[in-house]
Design a protein around this motif. Structure first.
Motif, PDB file in Angstrom:
ATOM      1  N   VAL A 111       0.833  -1.210   0.000  1.00 14.07           N
ATOM      2  CA  VAL A 111       0.000   0.000   0.000  1.00 14.07           C
ATOM      3  C   VAL A 111       0.865   1.257   0.000  1.00 14.07           C
ATOM      4  O   VAL A 111       0.552   2.244  -0.679  1.00 14.07           O
ATOM      5  CB  VAL A 111      -0.953  -0.014   1.214  1.00 14.07           C
ATOM      6  CG1 VAL A 111      -1.674   1.328   1.350  1.00 14.07           C
ATOM      7  CG2 VAL A 111      -1.972  -1.138   1.073  1.00 14.07           C
ATOM      8  N   ASP A 112       1.980   1.220   0.737  1.00 16.47           N
ATOM      9  CA  ASP A 112       2.876   2.375   0.764  1.00 16.47           C
ATOM     10  C   ASP A 112       3.465   2.636  -0.628  1.00 16.47           C
ATOM     11  O   ASP A 112       3.544   3.784  -1.072  1.00 16.47           O
ATOM     12  CB  ASP A 112       3.995   2.137   1.784  1.00 16.47           C
ATOM     13  CG  ASP A 112       4.965   3.315   1.857  1.00 16.47           C
ATOM     14  OD1 ASP A 112       4.527   4.405   2.271  1.00 16.47           O
ATOM     15  OD2 ASP A 112       6.139   3.145   1.496  1.00 16.47           O
ATOM     16  N   CYS A 113       3.860   1.556  -1.322  1.00 13.54           N
ATOM     17  CA  CYS A 113       4.395   1.712  -2.688  1.00 13.54           C
ATOM     18  C   CYS A 113       3.333   2.281  -3.624  1.00 13.54           C
ATOM     19  O   CYS A 113       3.624   3.156  -4.454  1.00 13.54           O
ATOM     20  CB  CYS A 113       4.890   0.366  -3.214  1.00 13.54           C
ATOM     21  SG  CYS A 113       6.432  -0.216  -2.480  1.00 13.54           S
ATOM     22  N   ASP A 146       1.520  -6.855 -15.717  1.00  8.02           N
ATOM     23  CA  ASP A 146       2.707  -6.269 -16.351  1.00  8.02           C
ATOM     24  C   ASP A 146       3.955  -6.526 -15.514  1.00  8.02           C
ATOM     25  O   ASP A 146       5.067  -6.532 -16.040  1.00  8.02           O
ATOM     26  CB  ASP A 146       2.519  -4.761 -16.524  1.00  8.02           C
ATOM     27  CG  ASP A 146       1.336  -4.435 -17.416  1.00  8.02           C
ATOM     28  OD1 ASP A 146       1.404  -4.775 -18.606  1.00  8.02           O
ATOM     29  OD2 ASP A 146       0.353  -3.853 -16.923  1.00  8.02           O
ATOM     30  N   LEU A 147       3.752  -6.704 -14.213  1.00 11.29           N
ATOM     31  CA  LEU A 147       4.844  -7.066 -13.318  1.00 11.29           C
ATOM     32  C   LEU A 147       4.257  -7.829 -12.148  1.00 11.29           C
ATOM     33  O   LEU A 147       3.052  -7.787 -11.905  1.00 11.29           O
ATOM     34  CB  LEU A 147       5.622  -5.845 -12.832  1.00 11.29           C
ATOM     35  CG  LEU A 147       4.975  -4.883 -11.827  1.00 11.29           C
ATOM     36  CD1 LEU A 147       6.034  -3.987 -11.197  1.00 11.29           C
ATOM     37  CD2 LEU A 147       3.909  -4.014 -12.493  1.00 11.29           C
ATOM     38  N   ALA A 148       5.122  -8.533 -11.426  1.00  6.20           N
ATOM     39  CA  ALA A 148       4.633  -9.379 -10.344  1.00  6.20           C
ATOM     40  C   ALA A 148       5.675  -9.490  -9.241  1.00  6.20           C
ATOM     41  O   ALA A 148       6.884  -9.364  -9.476  1.00  6.20           O
ATOM     42  CB  ALA A 148       4.286 -10.770 -10.864  1.00  6.20           C
ATOM     43  N   VAL A 149       5.178  -9.738  -8.033  1.00  8.81           N
ATOM     44  CA  VAL A 149       6.019 -10.092  -6.894  1.00  8.81           C
ATOM     45  C   VAL A 149       5.608 -11.498  -6.507  1.00  8.81           C
ATOM     46  O   VAL A 149       4.460 -11.737  -6.123  1.00  8.81           O
ATOM     47  CB  VAL A 149       5.826  -9.120  -5.714  1.00  8.81           C
ATOM     48  CG1 VAL A 149       6.682  -9.556  -4.536  1.00  8.81           C
ATOM     49  CG2 VAL A 149       6.184  -7.692  -6.128  1.00  8.81           C
ATOM     50  N   THR A 150       6.530 -12.445  -6.632  1.00  9.94           N
ATOM     51  CA  THR A 150       6.176 -13.853  -6.504  1.00  9.94           C
ATOM     52  C   THR A 150       7.303 -14.673  -5.883  1.00  9.94           C
ATOM     53  O   THR A 150       8.485 -14.352  -6.091  1.00  9.94           O
ATOM     54  CB  THR A 150       5.818 -14.433  -7.890  1.00  9.94           C
ATOM     55  OG1 THR A 150       5.636 -15.850  -7.795  1.00  9.94           O
ATOM     56  CG2 THR A 150       6.929 -14.152  -8.900  1.00  9.94           C
ATOM     57  N   ILE A 162      14.011  -9.600  -4.158  1.00  6.84           N
ATOM     58  CA  ILE A 162      13.882  -8.296  -3.488  1.00  6.84           C
ATOM     59  C   ILE A 162      13.600  -8.418  -1.992  1.00  6.84           C
ATOM     60  O   ILE A 162      13.741  -7.438  -1.262  1.00  6.84           O
ATOM     61  CB  ILE A 162      12.775  -7.439  -4.140  1.00  6.84           C
ATOM     62  CG1 ILE A 162      11.409  -8.131  -4.036  1.00  6.84           C
ATOM     63  CG2 ILE A 162      13.115  -7.120  -5.580  1.00  6.84           C
ATOM     64  CD1 ILE A 162      10.253  -7.231  -4.425  1.00  6.84           C
ATOM     65  N   LEU A 163      13.215  -9.614  -1.534  1.00 10.21           N
ATOM     66  CA  LEU A 163      12.825  -9.731  -0.129  1.00 10.21           C
ATOM     67  C   LEU A 163      12.798 -11.189   0.287  1.00 10.21           C
ATOM     68  O   LEU A 163      12.379 -12.054  -0.489  1.00 10.21           O
ATOM     69  CB  LEU A 163      11.438  -9.098   0.071  1.00 10.21           C
ATOM     70  CG  LEU A 163      10.811  -9.166   1.471  1.00 10.21           C
ATOM     71  CD1 LEU A 163      11.642  -8.356   2.455  1.00 10.21           C
ATOM     72  CD2 LEU A 163       9.386  -8.636   1.427  1.00 10.21           C
ATOM     73  N   ARG A 164      13.256 -11.467   1.501  1.00 10.90           N
ATOM     74  CA  ARG A 164      13.120 -12.805   2.075  1.00 10.90           C
ATOM     75  C   ARG A 164      12.097 -12.750   3.203  1.00 10.90           C
ATOM     76  O   ARG A 164      12.285 -12.028   4.186  1.00 10.90           O
ATOM     77  CB  ARG A 164      14.463 -13.333   2.586  1.00 10.90           C
ATOM     78  CG  ARG A 164      14.341 -14.592   3.428  1.00 10.90           C
ATOM     79  CD  ARG A 164      15.644 -15.334   3.563  1.00 10.90           C
ATOM     80  NE  ARG A 164      15.926 -16.110   2.355  1.00 10.90           N
ATOM     81  CZ  ARG A 164      16.830 -17.088   2.298  1.00 10.90           C
ATOM     82  NH1 ARG A 164      17.548 -17.392   3.357  1.00 10.90           N
ATOM     83  NH2 ARG A 164      17.027 -17.751   1.176  1.00 10.90           N
ATOM     84  N   ALA A 285       8.115  -0.833 -10.376  1.00 13.31           N
ATOM     85  CA  ALA A 285       9.057  -1.915 -10.080  1.00 13.31           C
ATOM     86  C   ALA A 285      10.200  -1.401  -9.210  1.00 13.31           C
ATOM     87  O   ALA A 285      10.628  -2.071  -8.261  1.00 13.31           O
ATOM     88  CB  ALA A 285       9.606  -2.510 -11.379  1.00 13.31           C
ATOM     89  N   CYS A 286      10.700  -0.213  -9.517  1.00 15.48           N
ATOM     90  CA  CYS A 286      11.781   0.390  -8.738  1.00 15.48           C
ATOM     91  C   CYS A 286      11.342   0.629  -7.298  1.00 15.48           C
ATOM     92  O   CYS A 286      12.091   0.367  -6.353  1.00 15.48           O
ATOM     93  CB  CYS A 286      12.220   1.688  -9.395  1.00 15.48           C
ATOM     94  SG  CYS A 286      13.578   2.526  -8.545  1.00 15.48           S
ATOM     95  N   MET A 287      10.112   1.108  -7.113  1.00 17.75           N
ATOM     96  CA  MET A 287       9.603   1.363  -5.762  1.00 17.75           C
ATOM     97  C   MET A 287       9.474   0.072  -4.966  1.00 17.75           C
ATOM     98  O   MET A 287       9.805   0.021  -3.773  1.00 17.75           O
ATOM     99  CB  MET A 287       8.246   2.066  -5.847  1.00 17.75           C
ATOM    100  CG  MET A 287       8.316   3.497  -6.325  1.00 17.75           C
ATOM    101  SD  MET A 287       6.656   4.230  -6.426  1.00 17.75           S
ATOM    102  CE  MET A 287       7.076   5.938  -6.839  1.00 17.75           C
ATOM    103  N   LEU A 288       8.988  -0.998  -5.597  1.00 20.02           N
ATOM    104  CA  LEU A 288       8.857  -2.289  -4.916  1.00 20.02           C
ATOM    105  C   LEU A 288      10.230  -2.844  -4.534  1.00 20.02           C
ATOM    106  O   LEU A 288      10.411  -3.395  -3.443  1.00 20.02           O
ATOM    107  CB  LEU A 288       8.113  -3.275  -5.814  1.00 20.02           C
ATOM    108  CG  LEU A 288       6.629  -3.002  -6.033  1.00 20.02           C
ATOM    109  CD1 LEU A 288       6.100  -3.800  -7.212  1.00 20.02           C
ATOM    110  CD2 LEU A 288       5.830  -3.323  -4.773  1.00 20.02           C
TER     111      LEU A 288
END
Length: 296
Positions: A111-113, A146-150, A162-164, A285-288
């Motif tokens: 939500v912040d992104c 268009d993009l995903a976090v998976t 980007i994250l563990r 994508a850069c913000m995430l």
């Protein structure tokens, strides 16, 4: 080598195949039959091959023709994608962006992104697809995202870690598993209900966060699954960030599994097509990525 065959000629060949003949293709393309025939003959003469053979009243693909048709479809589709991407870039930021996000990803970070992105691009709509396991990759493959976090990069895509995420096995404080007074094993867990969240993908093949038990409740929402755990109806592995309040208030307790109570899930940022991304997709994508680095 400079190509000698135009996209219009390849489109003619595709139309003959898909429409079922030269006359039908001419209707689809709004051209004369002779123009369609000439286009296909031009391909054959330029390449020195035979794409079709006449069987009765039908034009049937030769083995070489089948290869040409398959490659022509890919070529024309790629050209269409390129034109669409160029139009997007010339128009500035995209009108709409599809973002698929695994539900393990911290919602407050997401939500912040989105809030930061919205401040920079107020006219760009963002459709967030909250998915589970295979559903995120499916959203990429079907063009919804268009993009995903998976946590799972689908075949054919590249992902950047980007994250563990840290996941912990928990149950309500009064749950029978907490009454044993010892380190628990898989046999203990099998005697109780496992609470899981259903995959959003159509295949639903992943079993990375489940174990073989006789009792299982499957939810489509993590919030409902957590509520069931708090009410004492079973155990589950949850992202630690999603249950901080429940842990702090003692409504959920970490199960003593001898070190096996903690699992980790690496989250990857995946672009559907890095070469055709618009400025909005790249900025989001850069913000995430920055948000994941800050958490780490």
């Amino acid at each position: 080598m400079t190509p000698h065959i135009s996209l219009e000629q390849w489109r003619a060949l595709i139309a003959v195949v898909e429409a079922g003949g030269y006359a039908q293709a001419a209707e689809v393309l709004h051209k004369s039959q002779s123009a369609v025939t000439y286009a296909v003959q031009k391909i054959e003469s330029q390449l020195g091959v035979k794409a079709f053979e006449i069987q009765g009243r039908k034009a049937v693909l030769t083995p070489t023709g089948r290869m040409l048709h398959r490659r022509a479809v890919a070529l024309v589709a790629e050209a269409g994608d390129l034109e669409q991407a160029a139009r997007k870039l010339s128009a500035g930021w995209e009108a709409e962006i599809g973002l698929a996000v695994e539900i393990l990803f911290p919602p407050e970070v997401l939500v912040d992104c989105l809030a930061r992105f919205g401040a920079e691009a107020p006219r760009t709509r963002v459709e967030v697809i909250e998915s589970v396991m295979g559903g995120t990759g499916e959203a990429l493959l079907t063009g919804q995202a268009d993009l995903a976090v998976t946590p799972h990069v689908p075949p054919g895509f590249l992902g950047k870690p980007i994250l563990r995420m840290r996941l912990v096995a928990v149950a309500a404080a009064a749950h029978p598993l907490h009454q044993a007074g010892r380190v628990l094993g898989e046999k203990d867990l099998r005697a109780h209900r496992h609470l899981v969240v259903r995959e959003t993908g159509s295949s639903r093949t992943s079993r990375s966060l489940t174990i073989e038990v006789e009792q299982r409740w499957t939810f489509s929402s993590m919030a409902t699954s957590i509520a069931a755990a708090v009410a004492g109806h079973g155990f589950a592995w949850y992202p630690e960030a999603r249950i901080r309040r429940e842990l702090a208030e003692g409504r959920l307790k970490v199960l003593p599994l001898g070190g096996m109570e903690v699992r980790f899930a690496d989250m990857y940022l995946v672009l559907a097509d890095p070469d055709l991304c618009g400025p909005g997709v790249l900025r989001l994508a850069c913000m995430l990525e920055e948000a994941g680095a800050t958490i780490c």
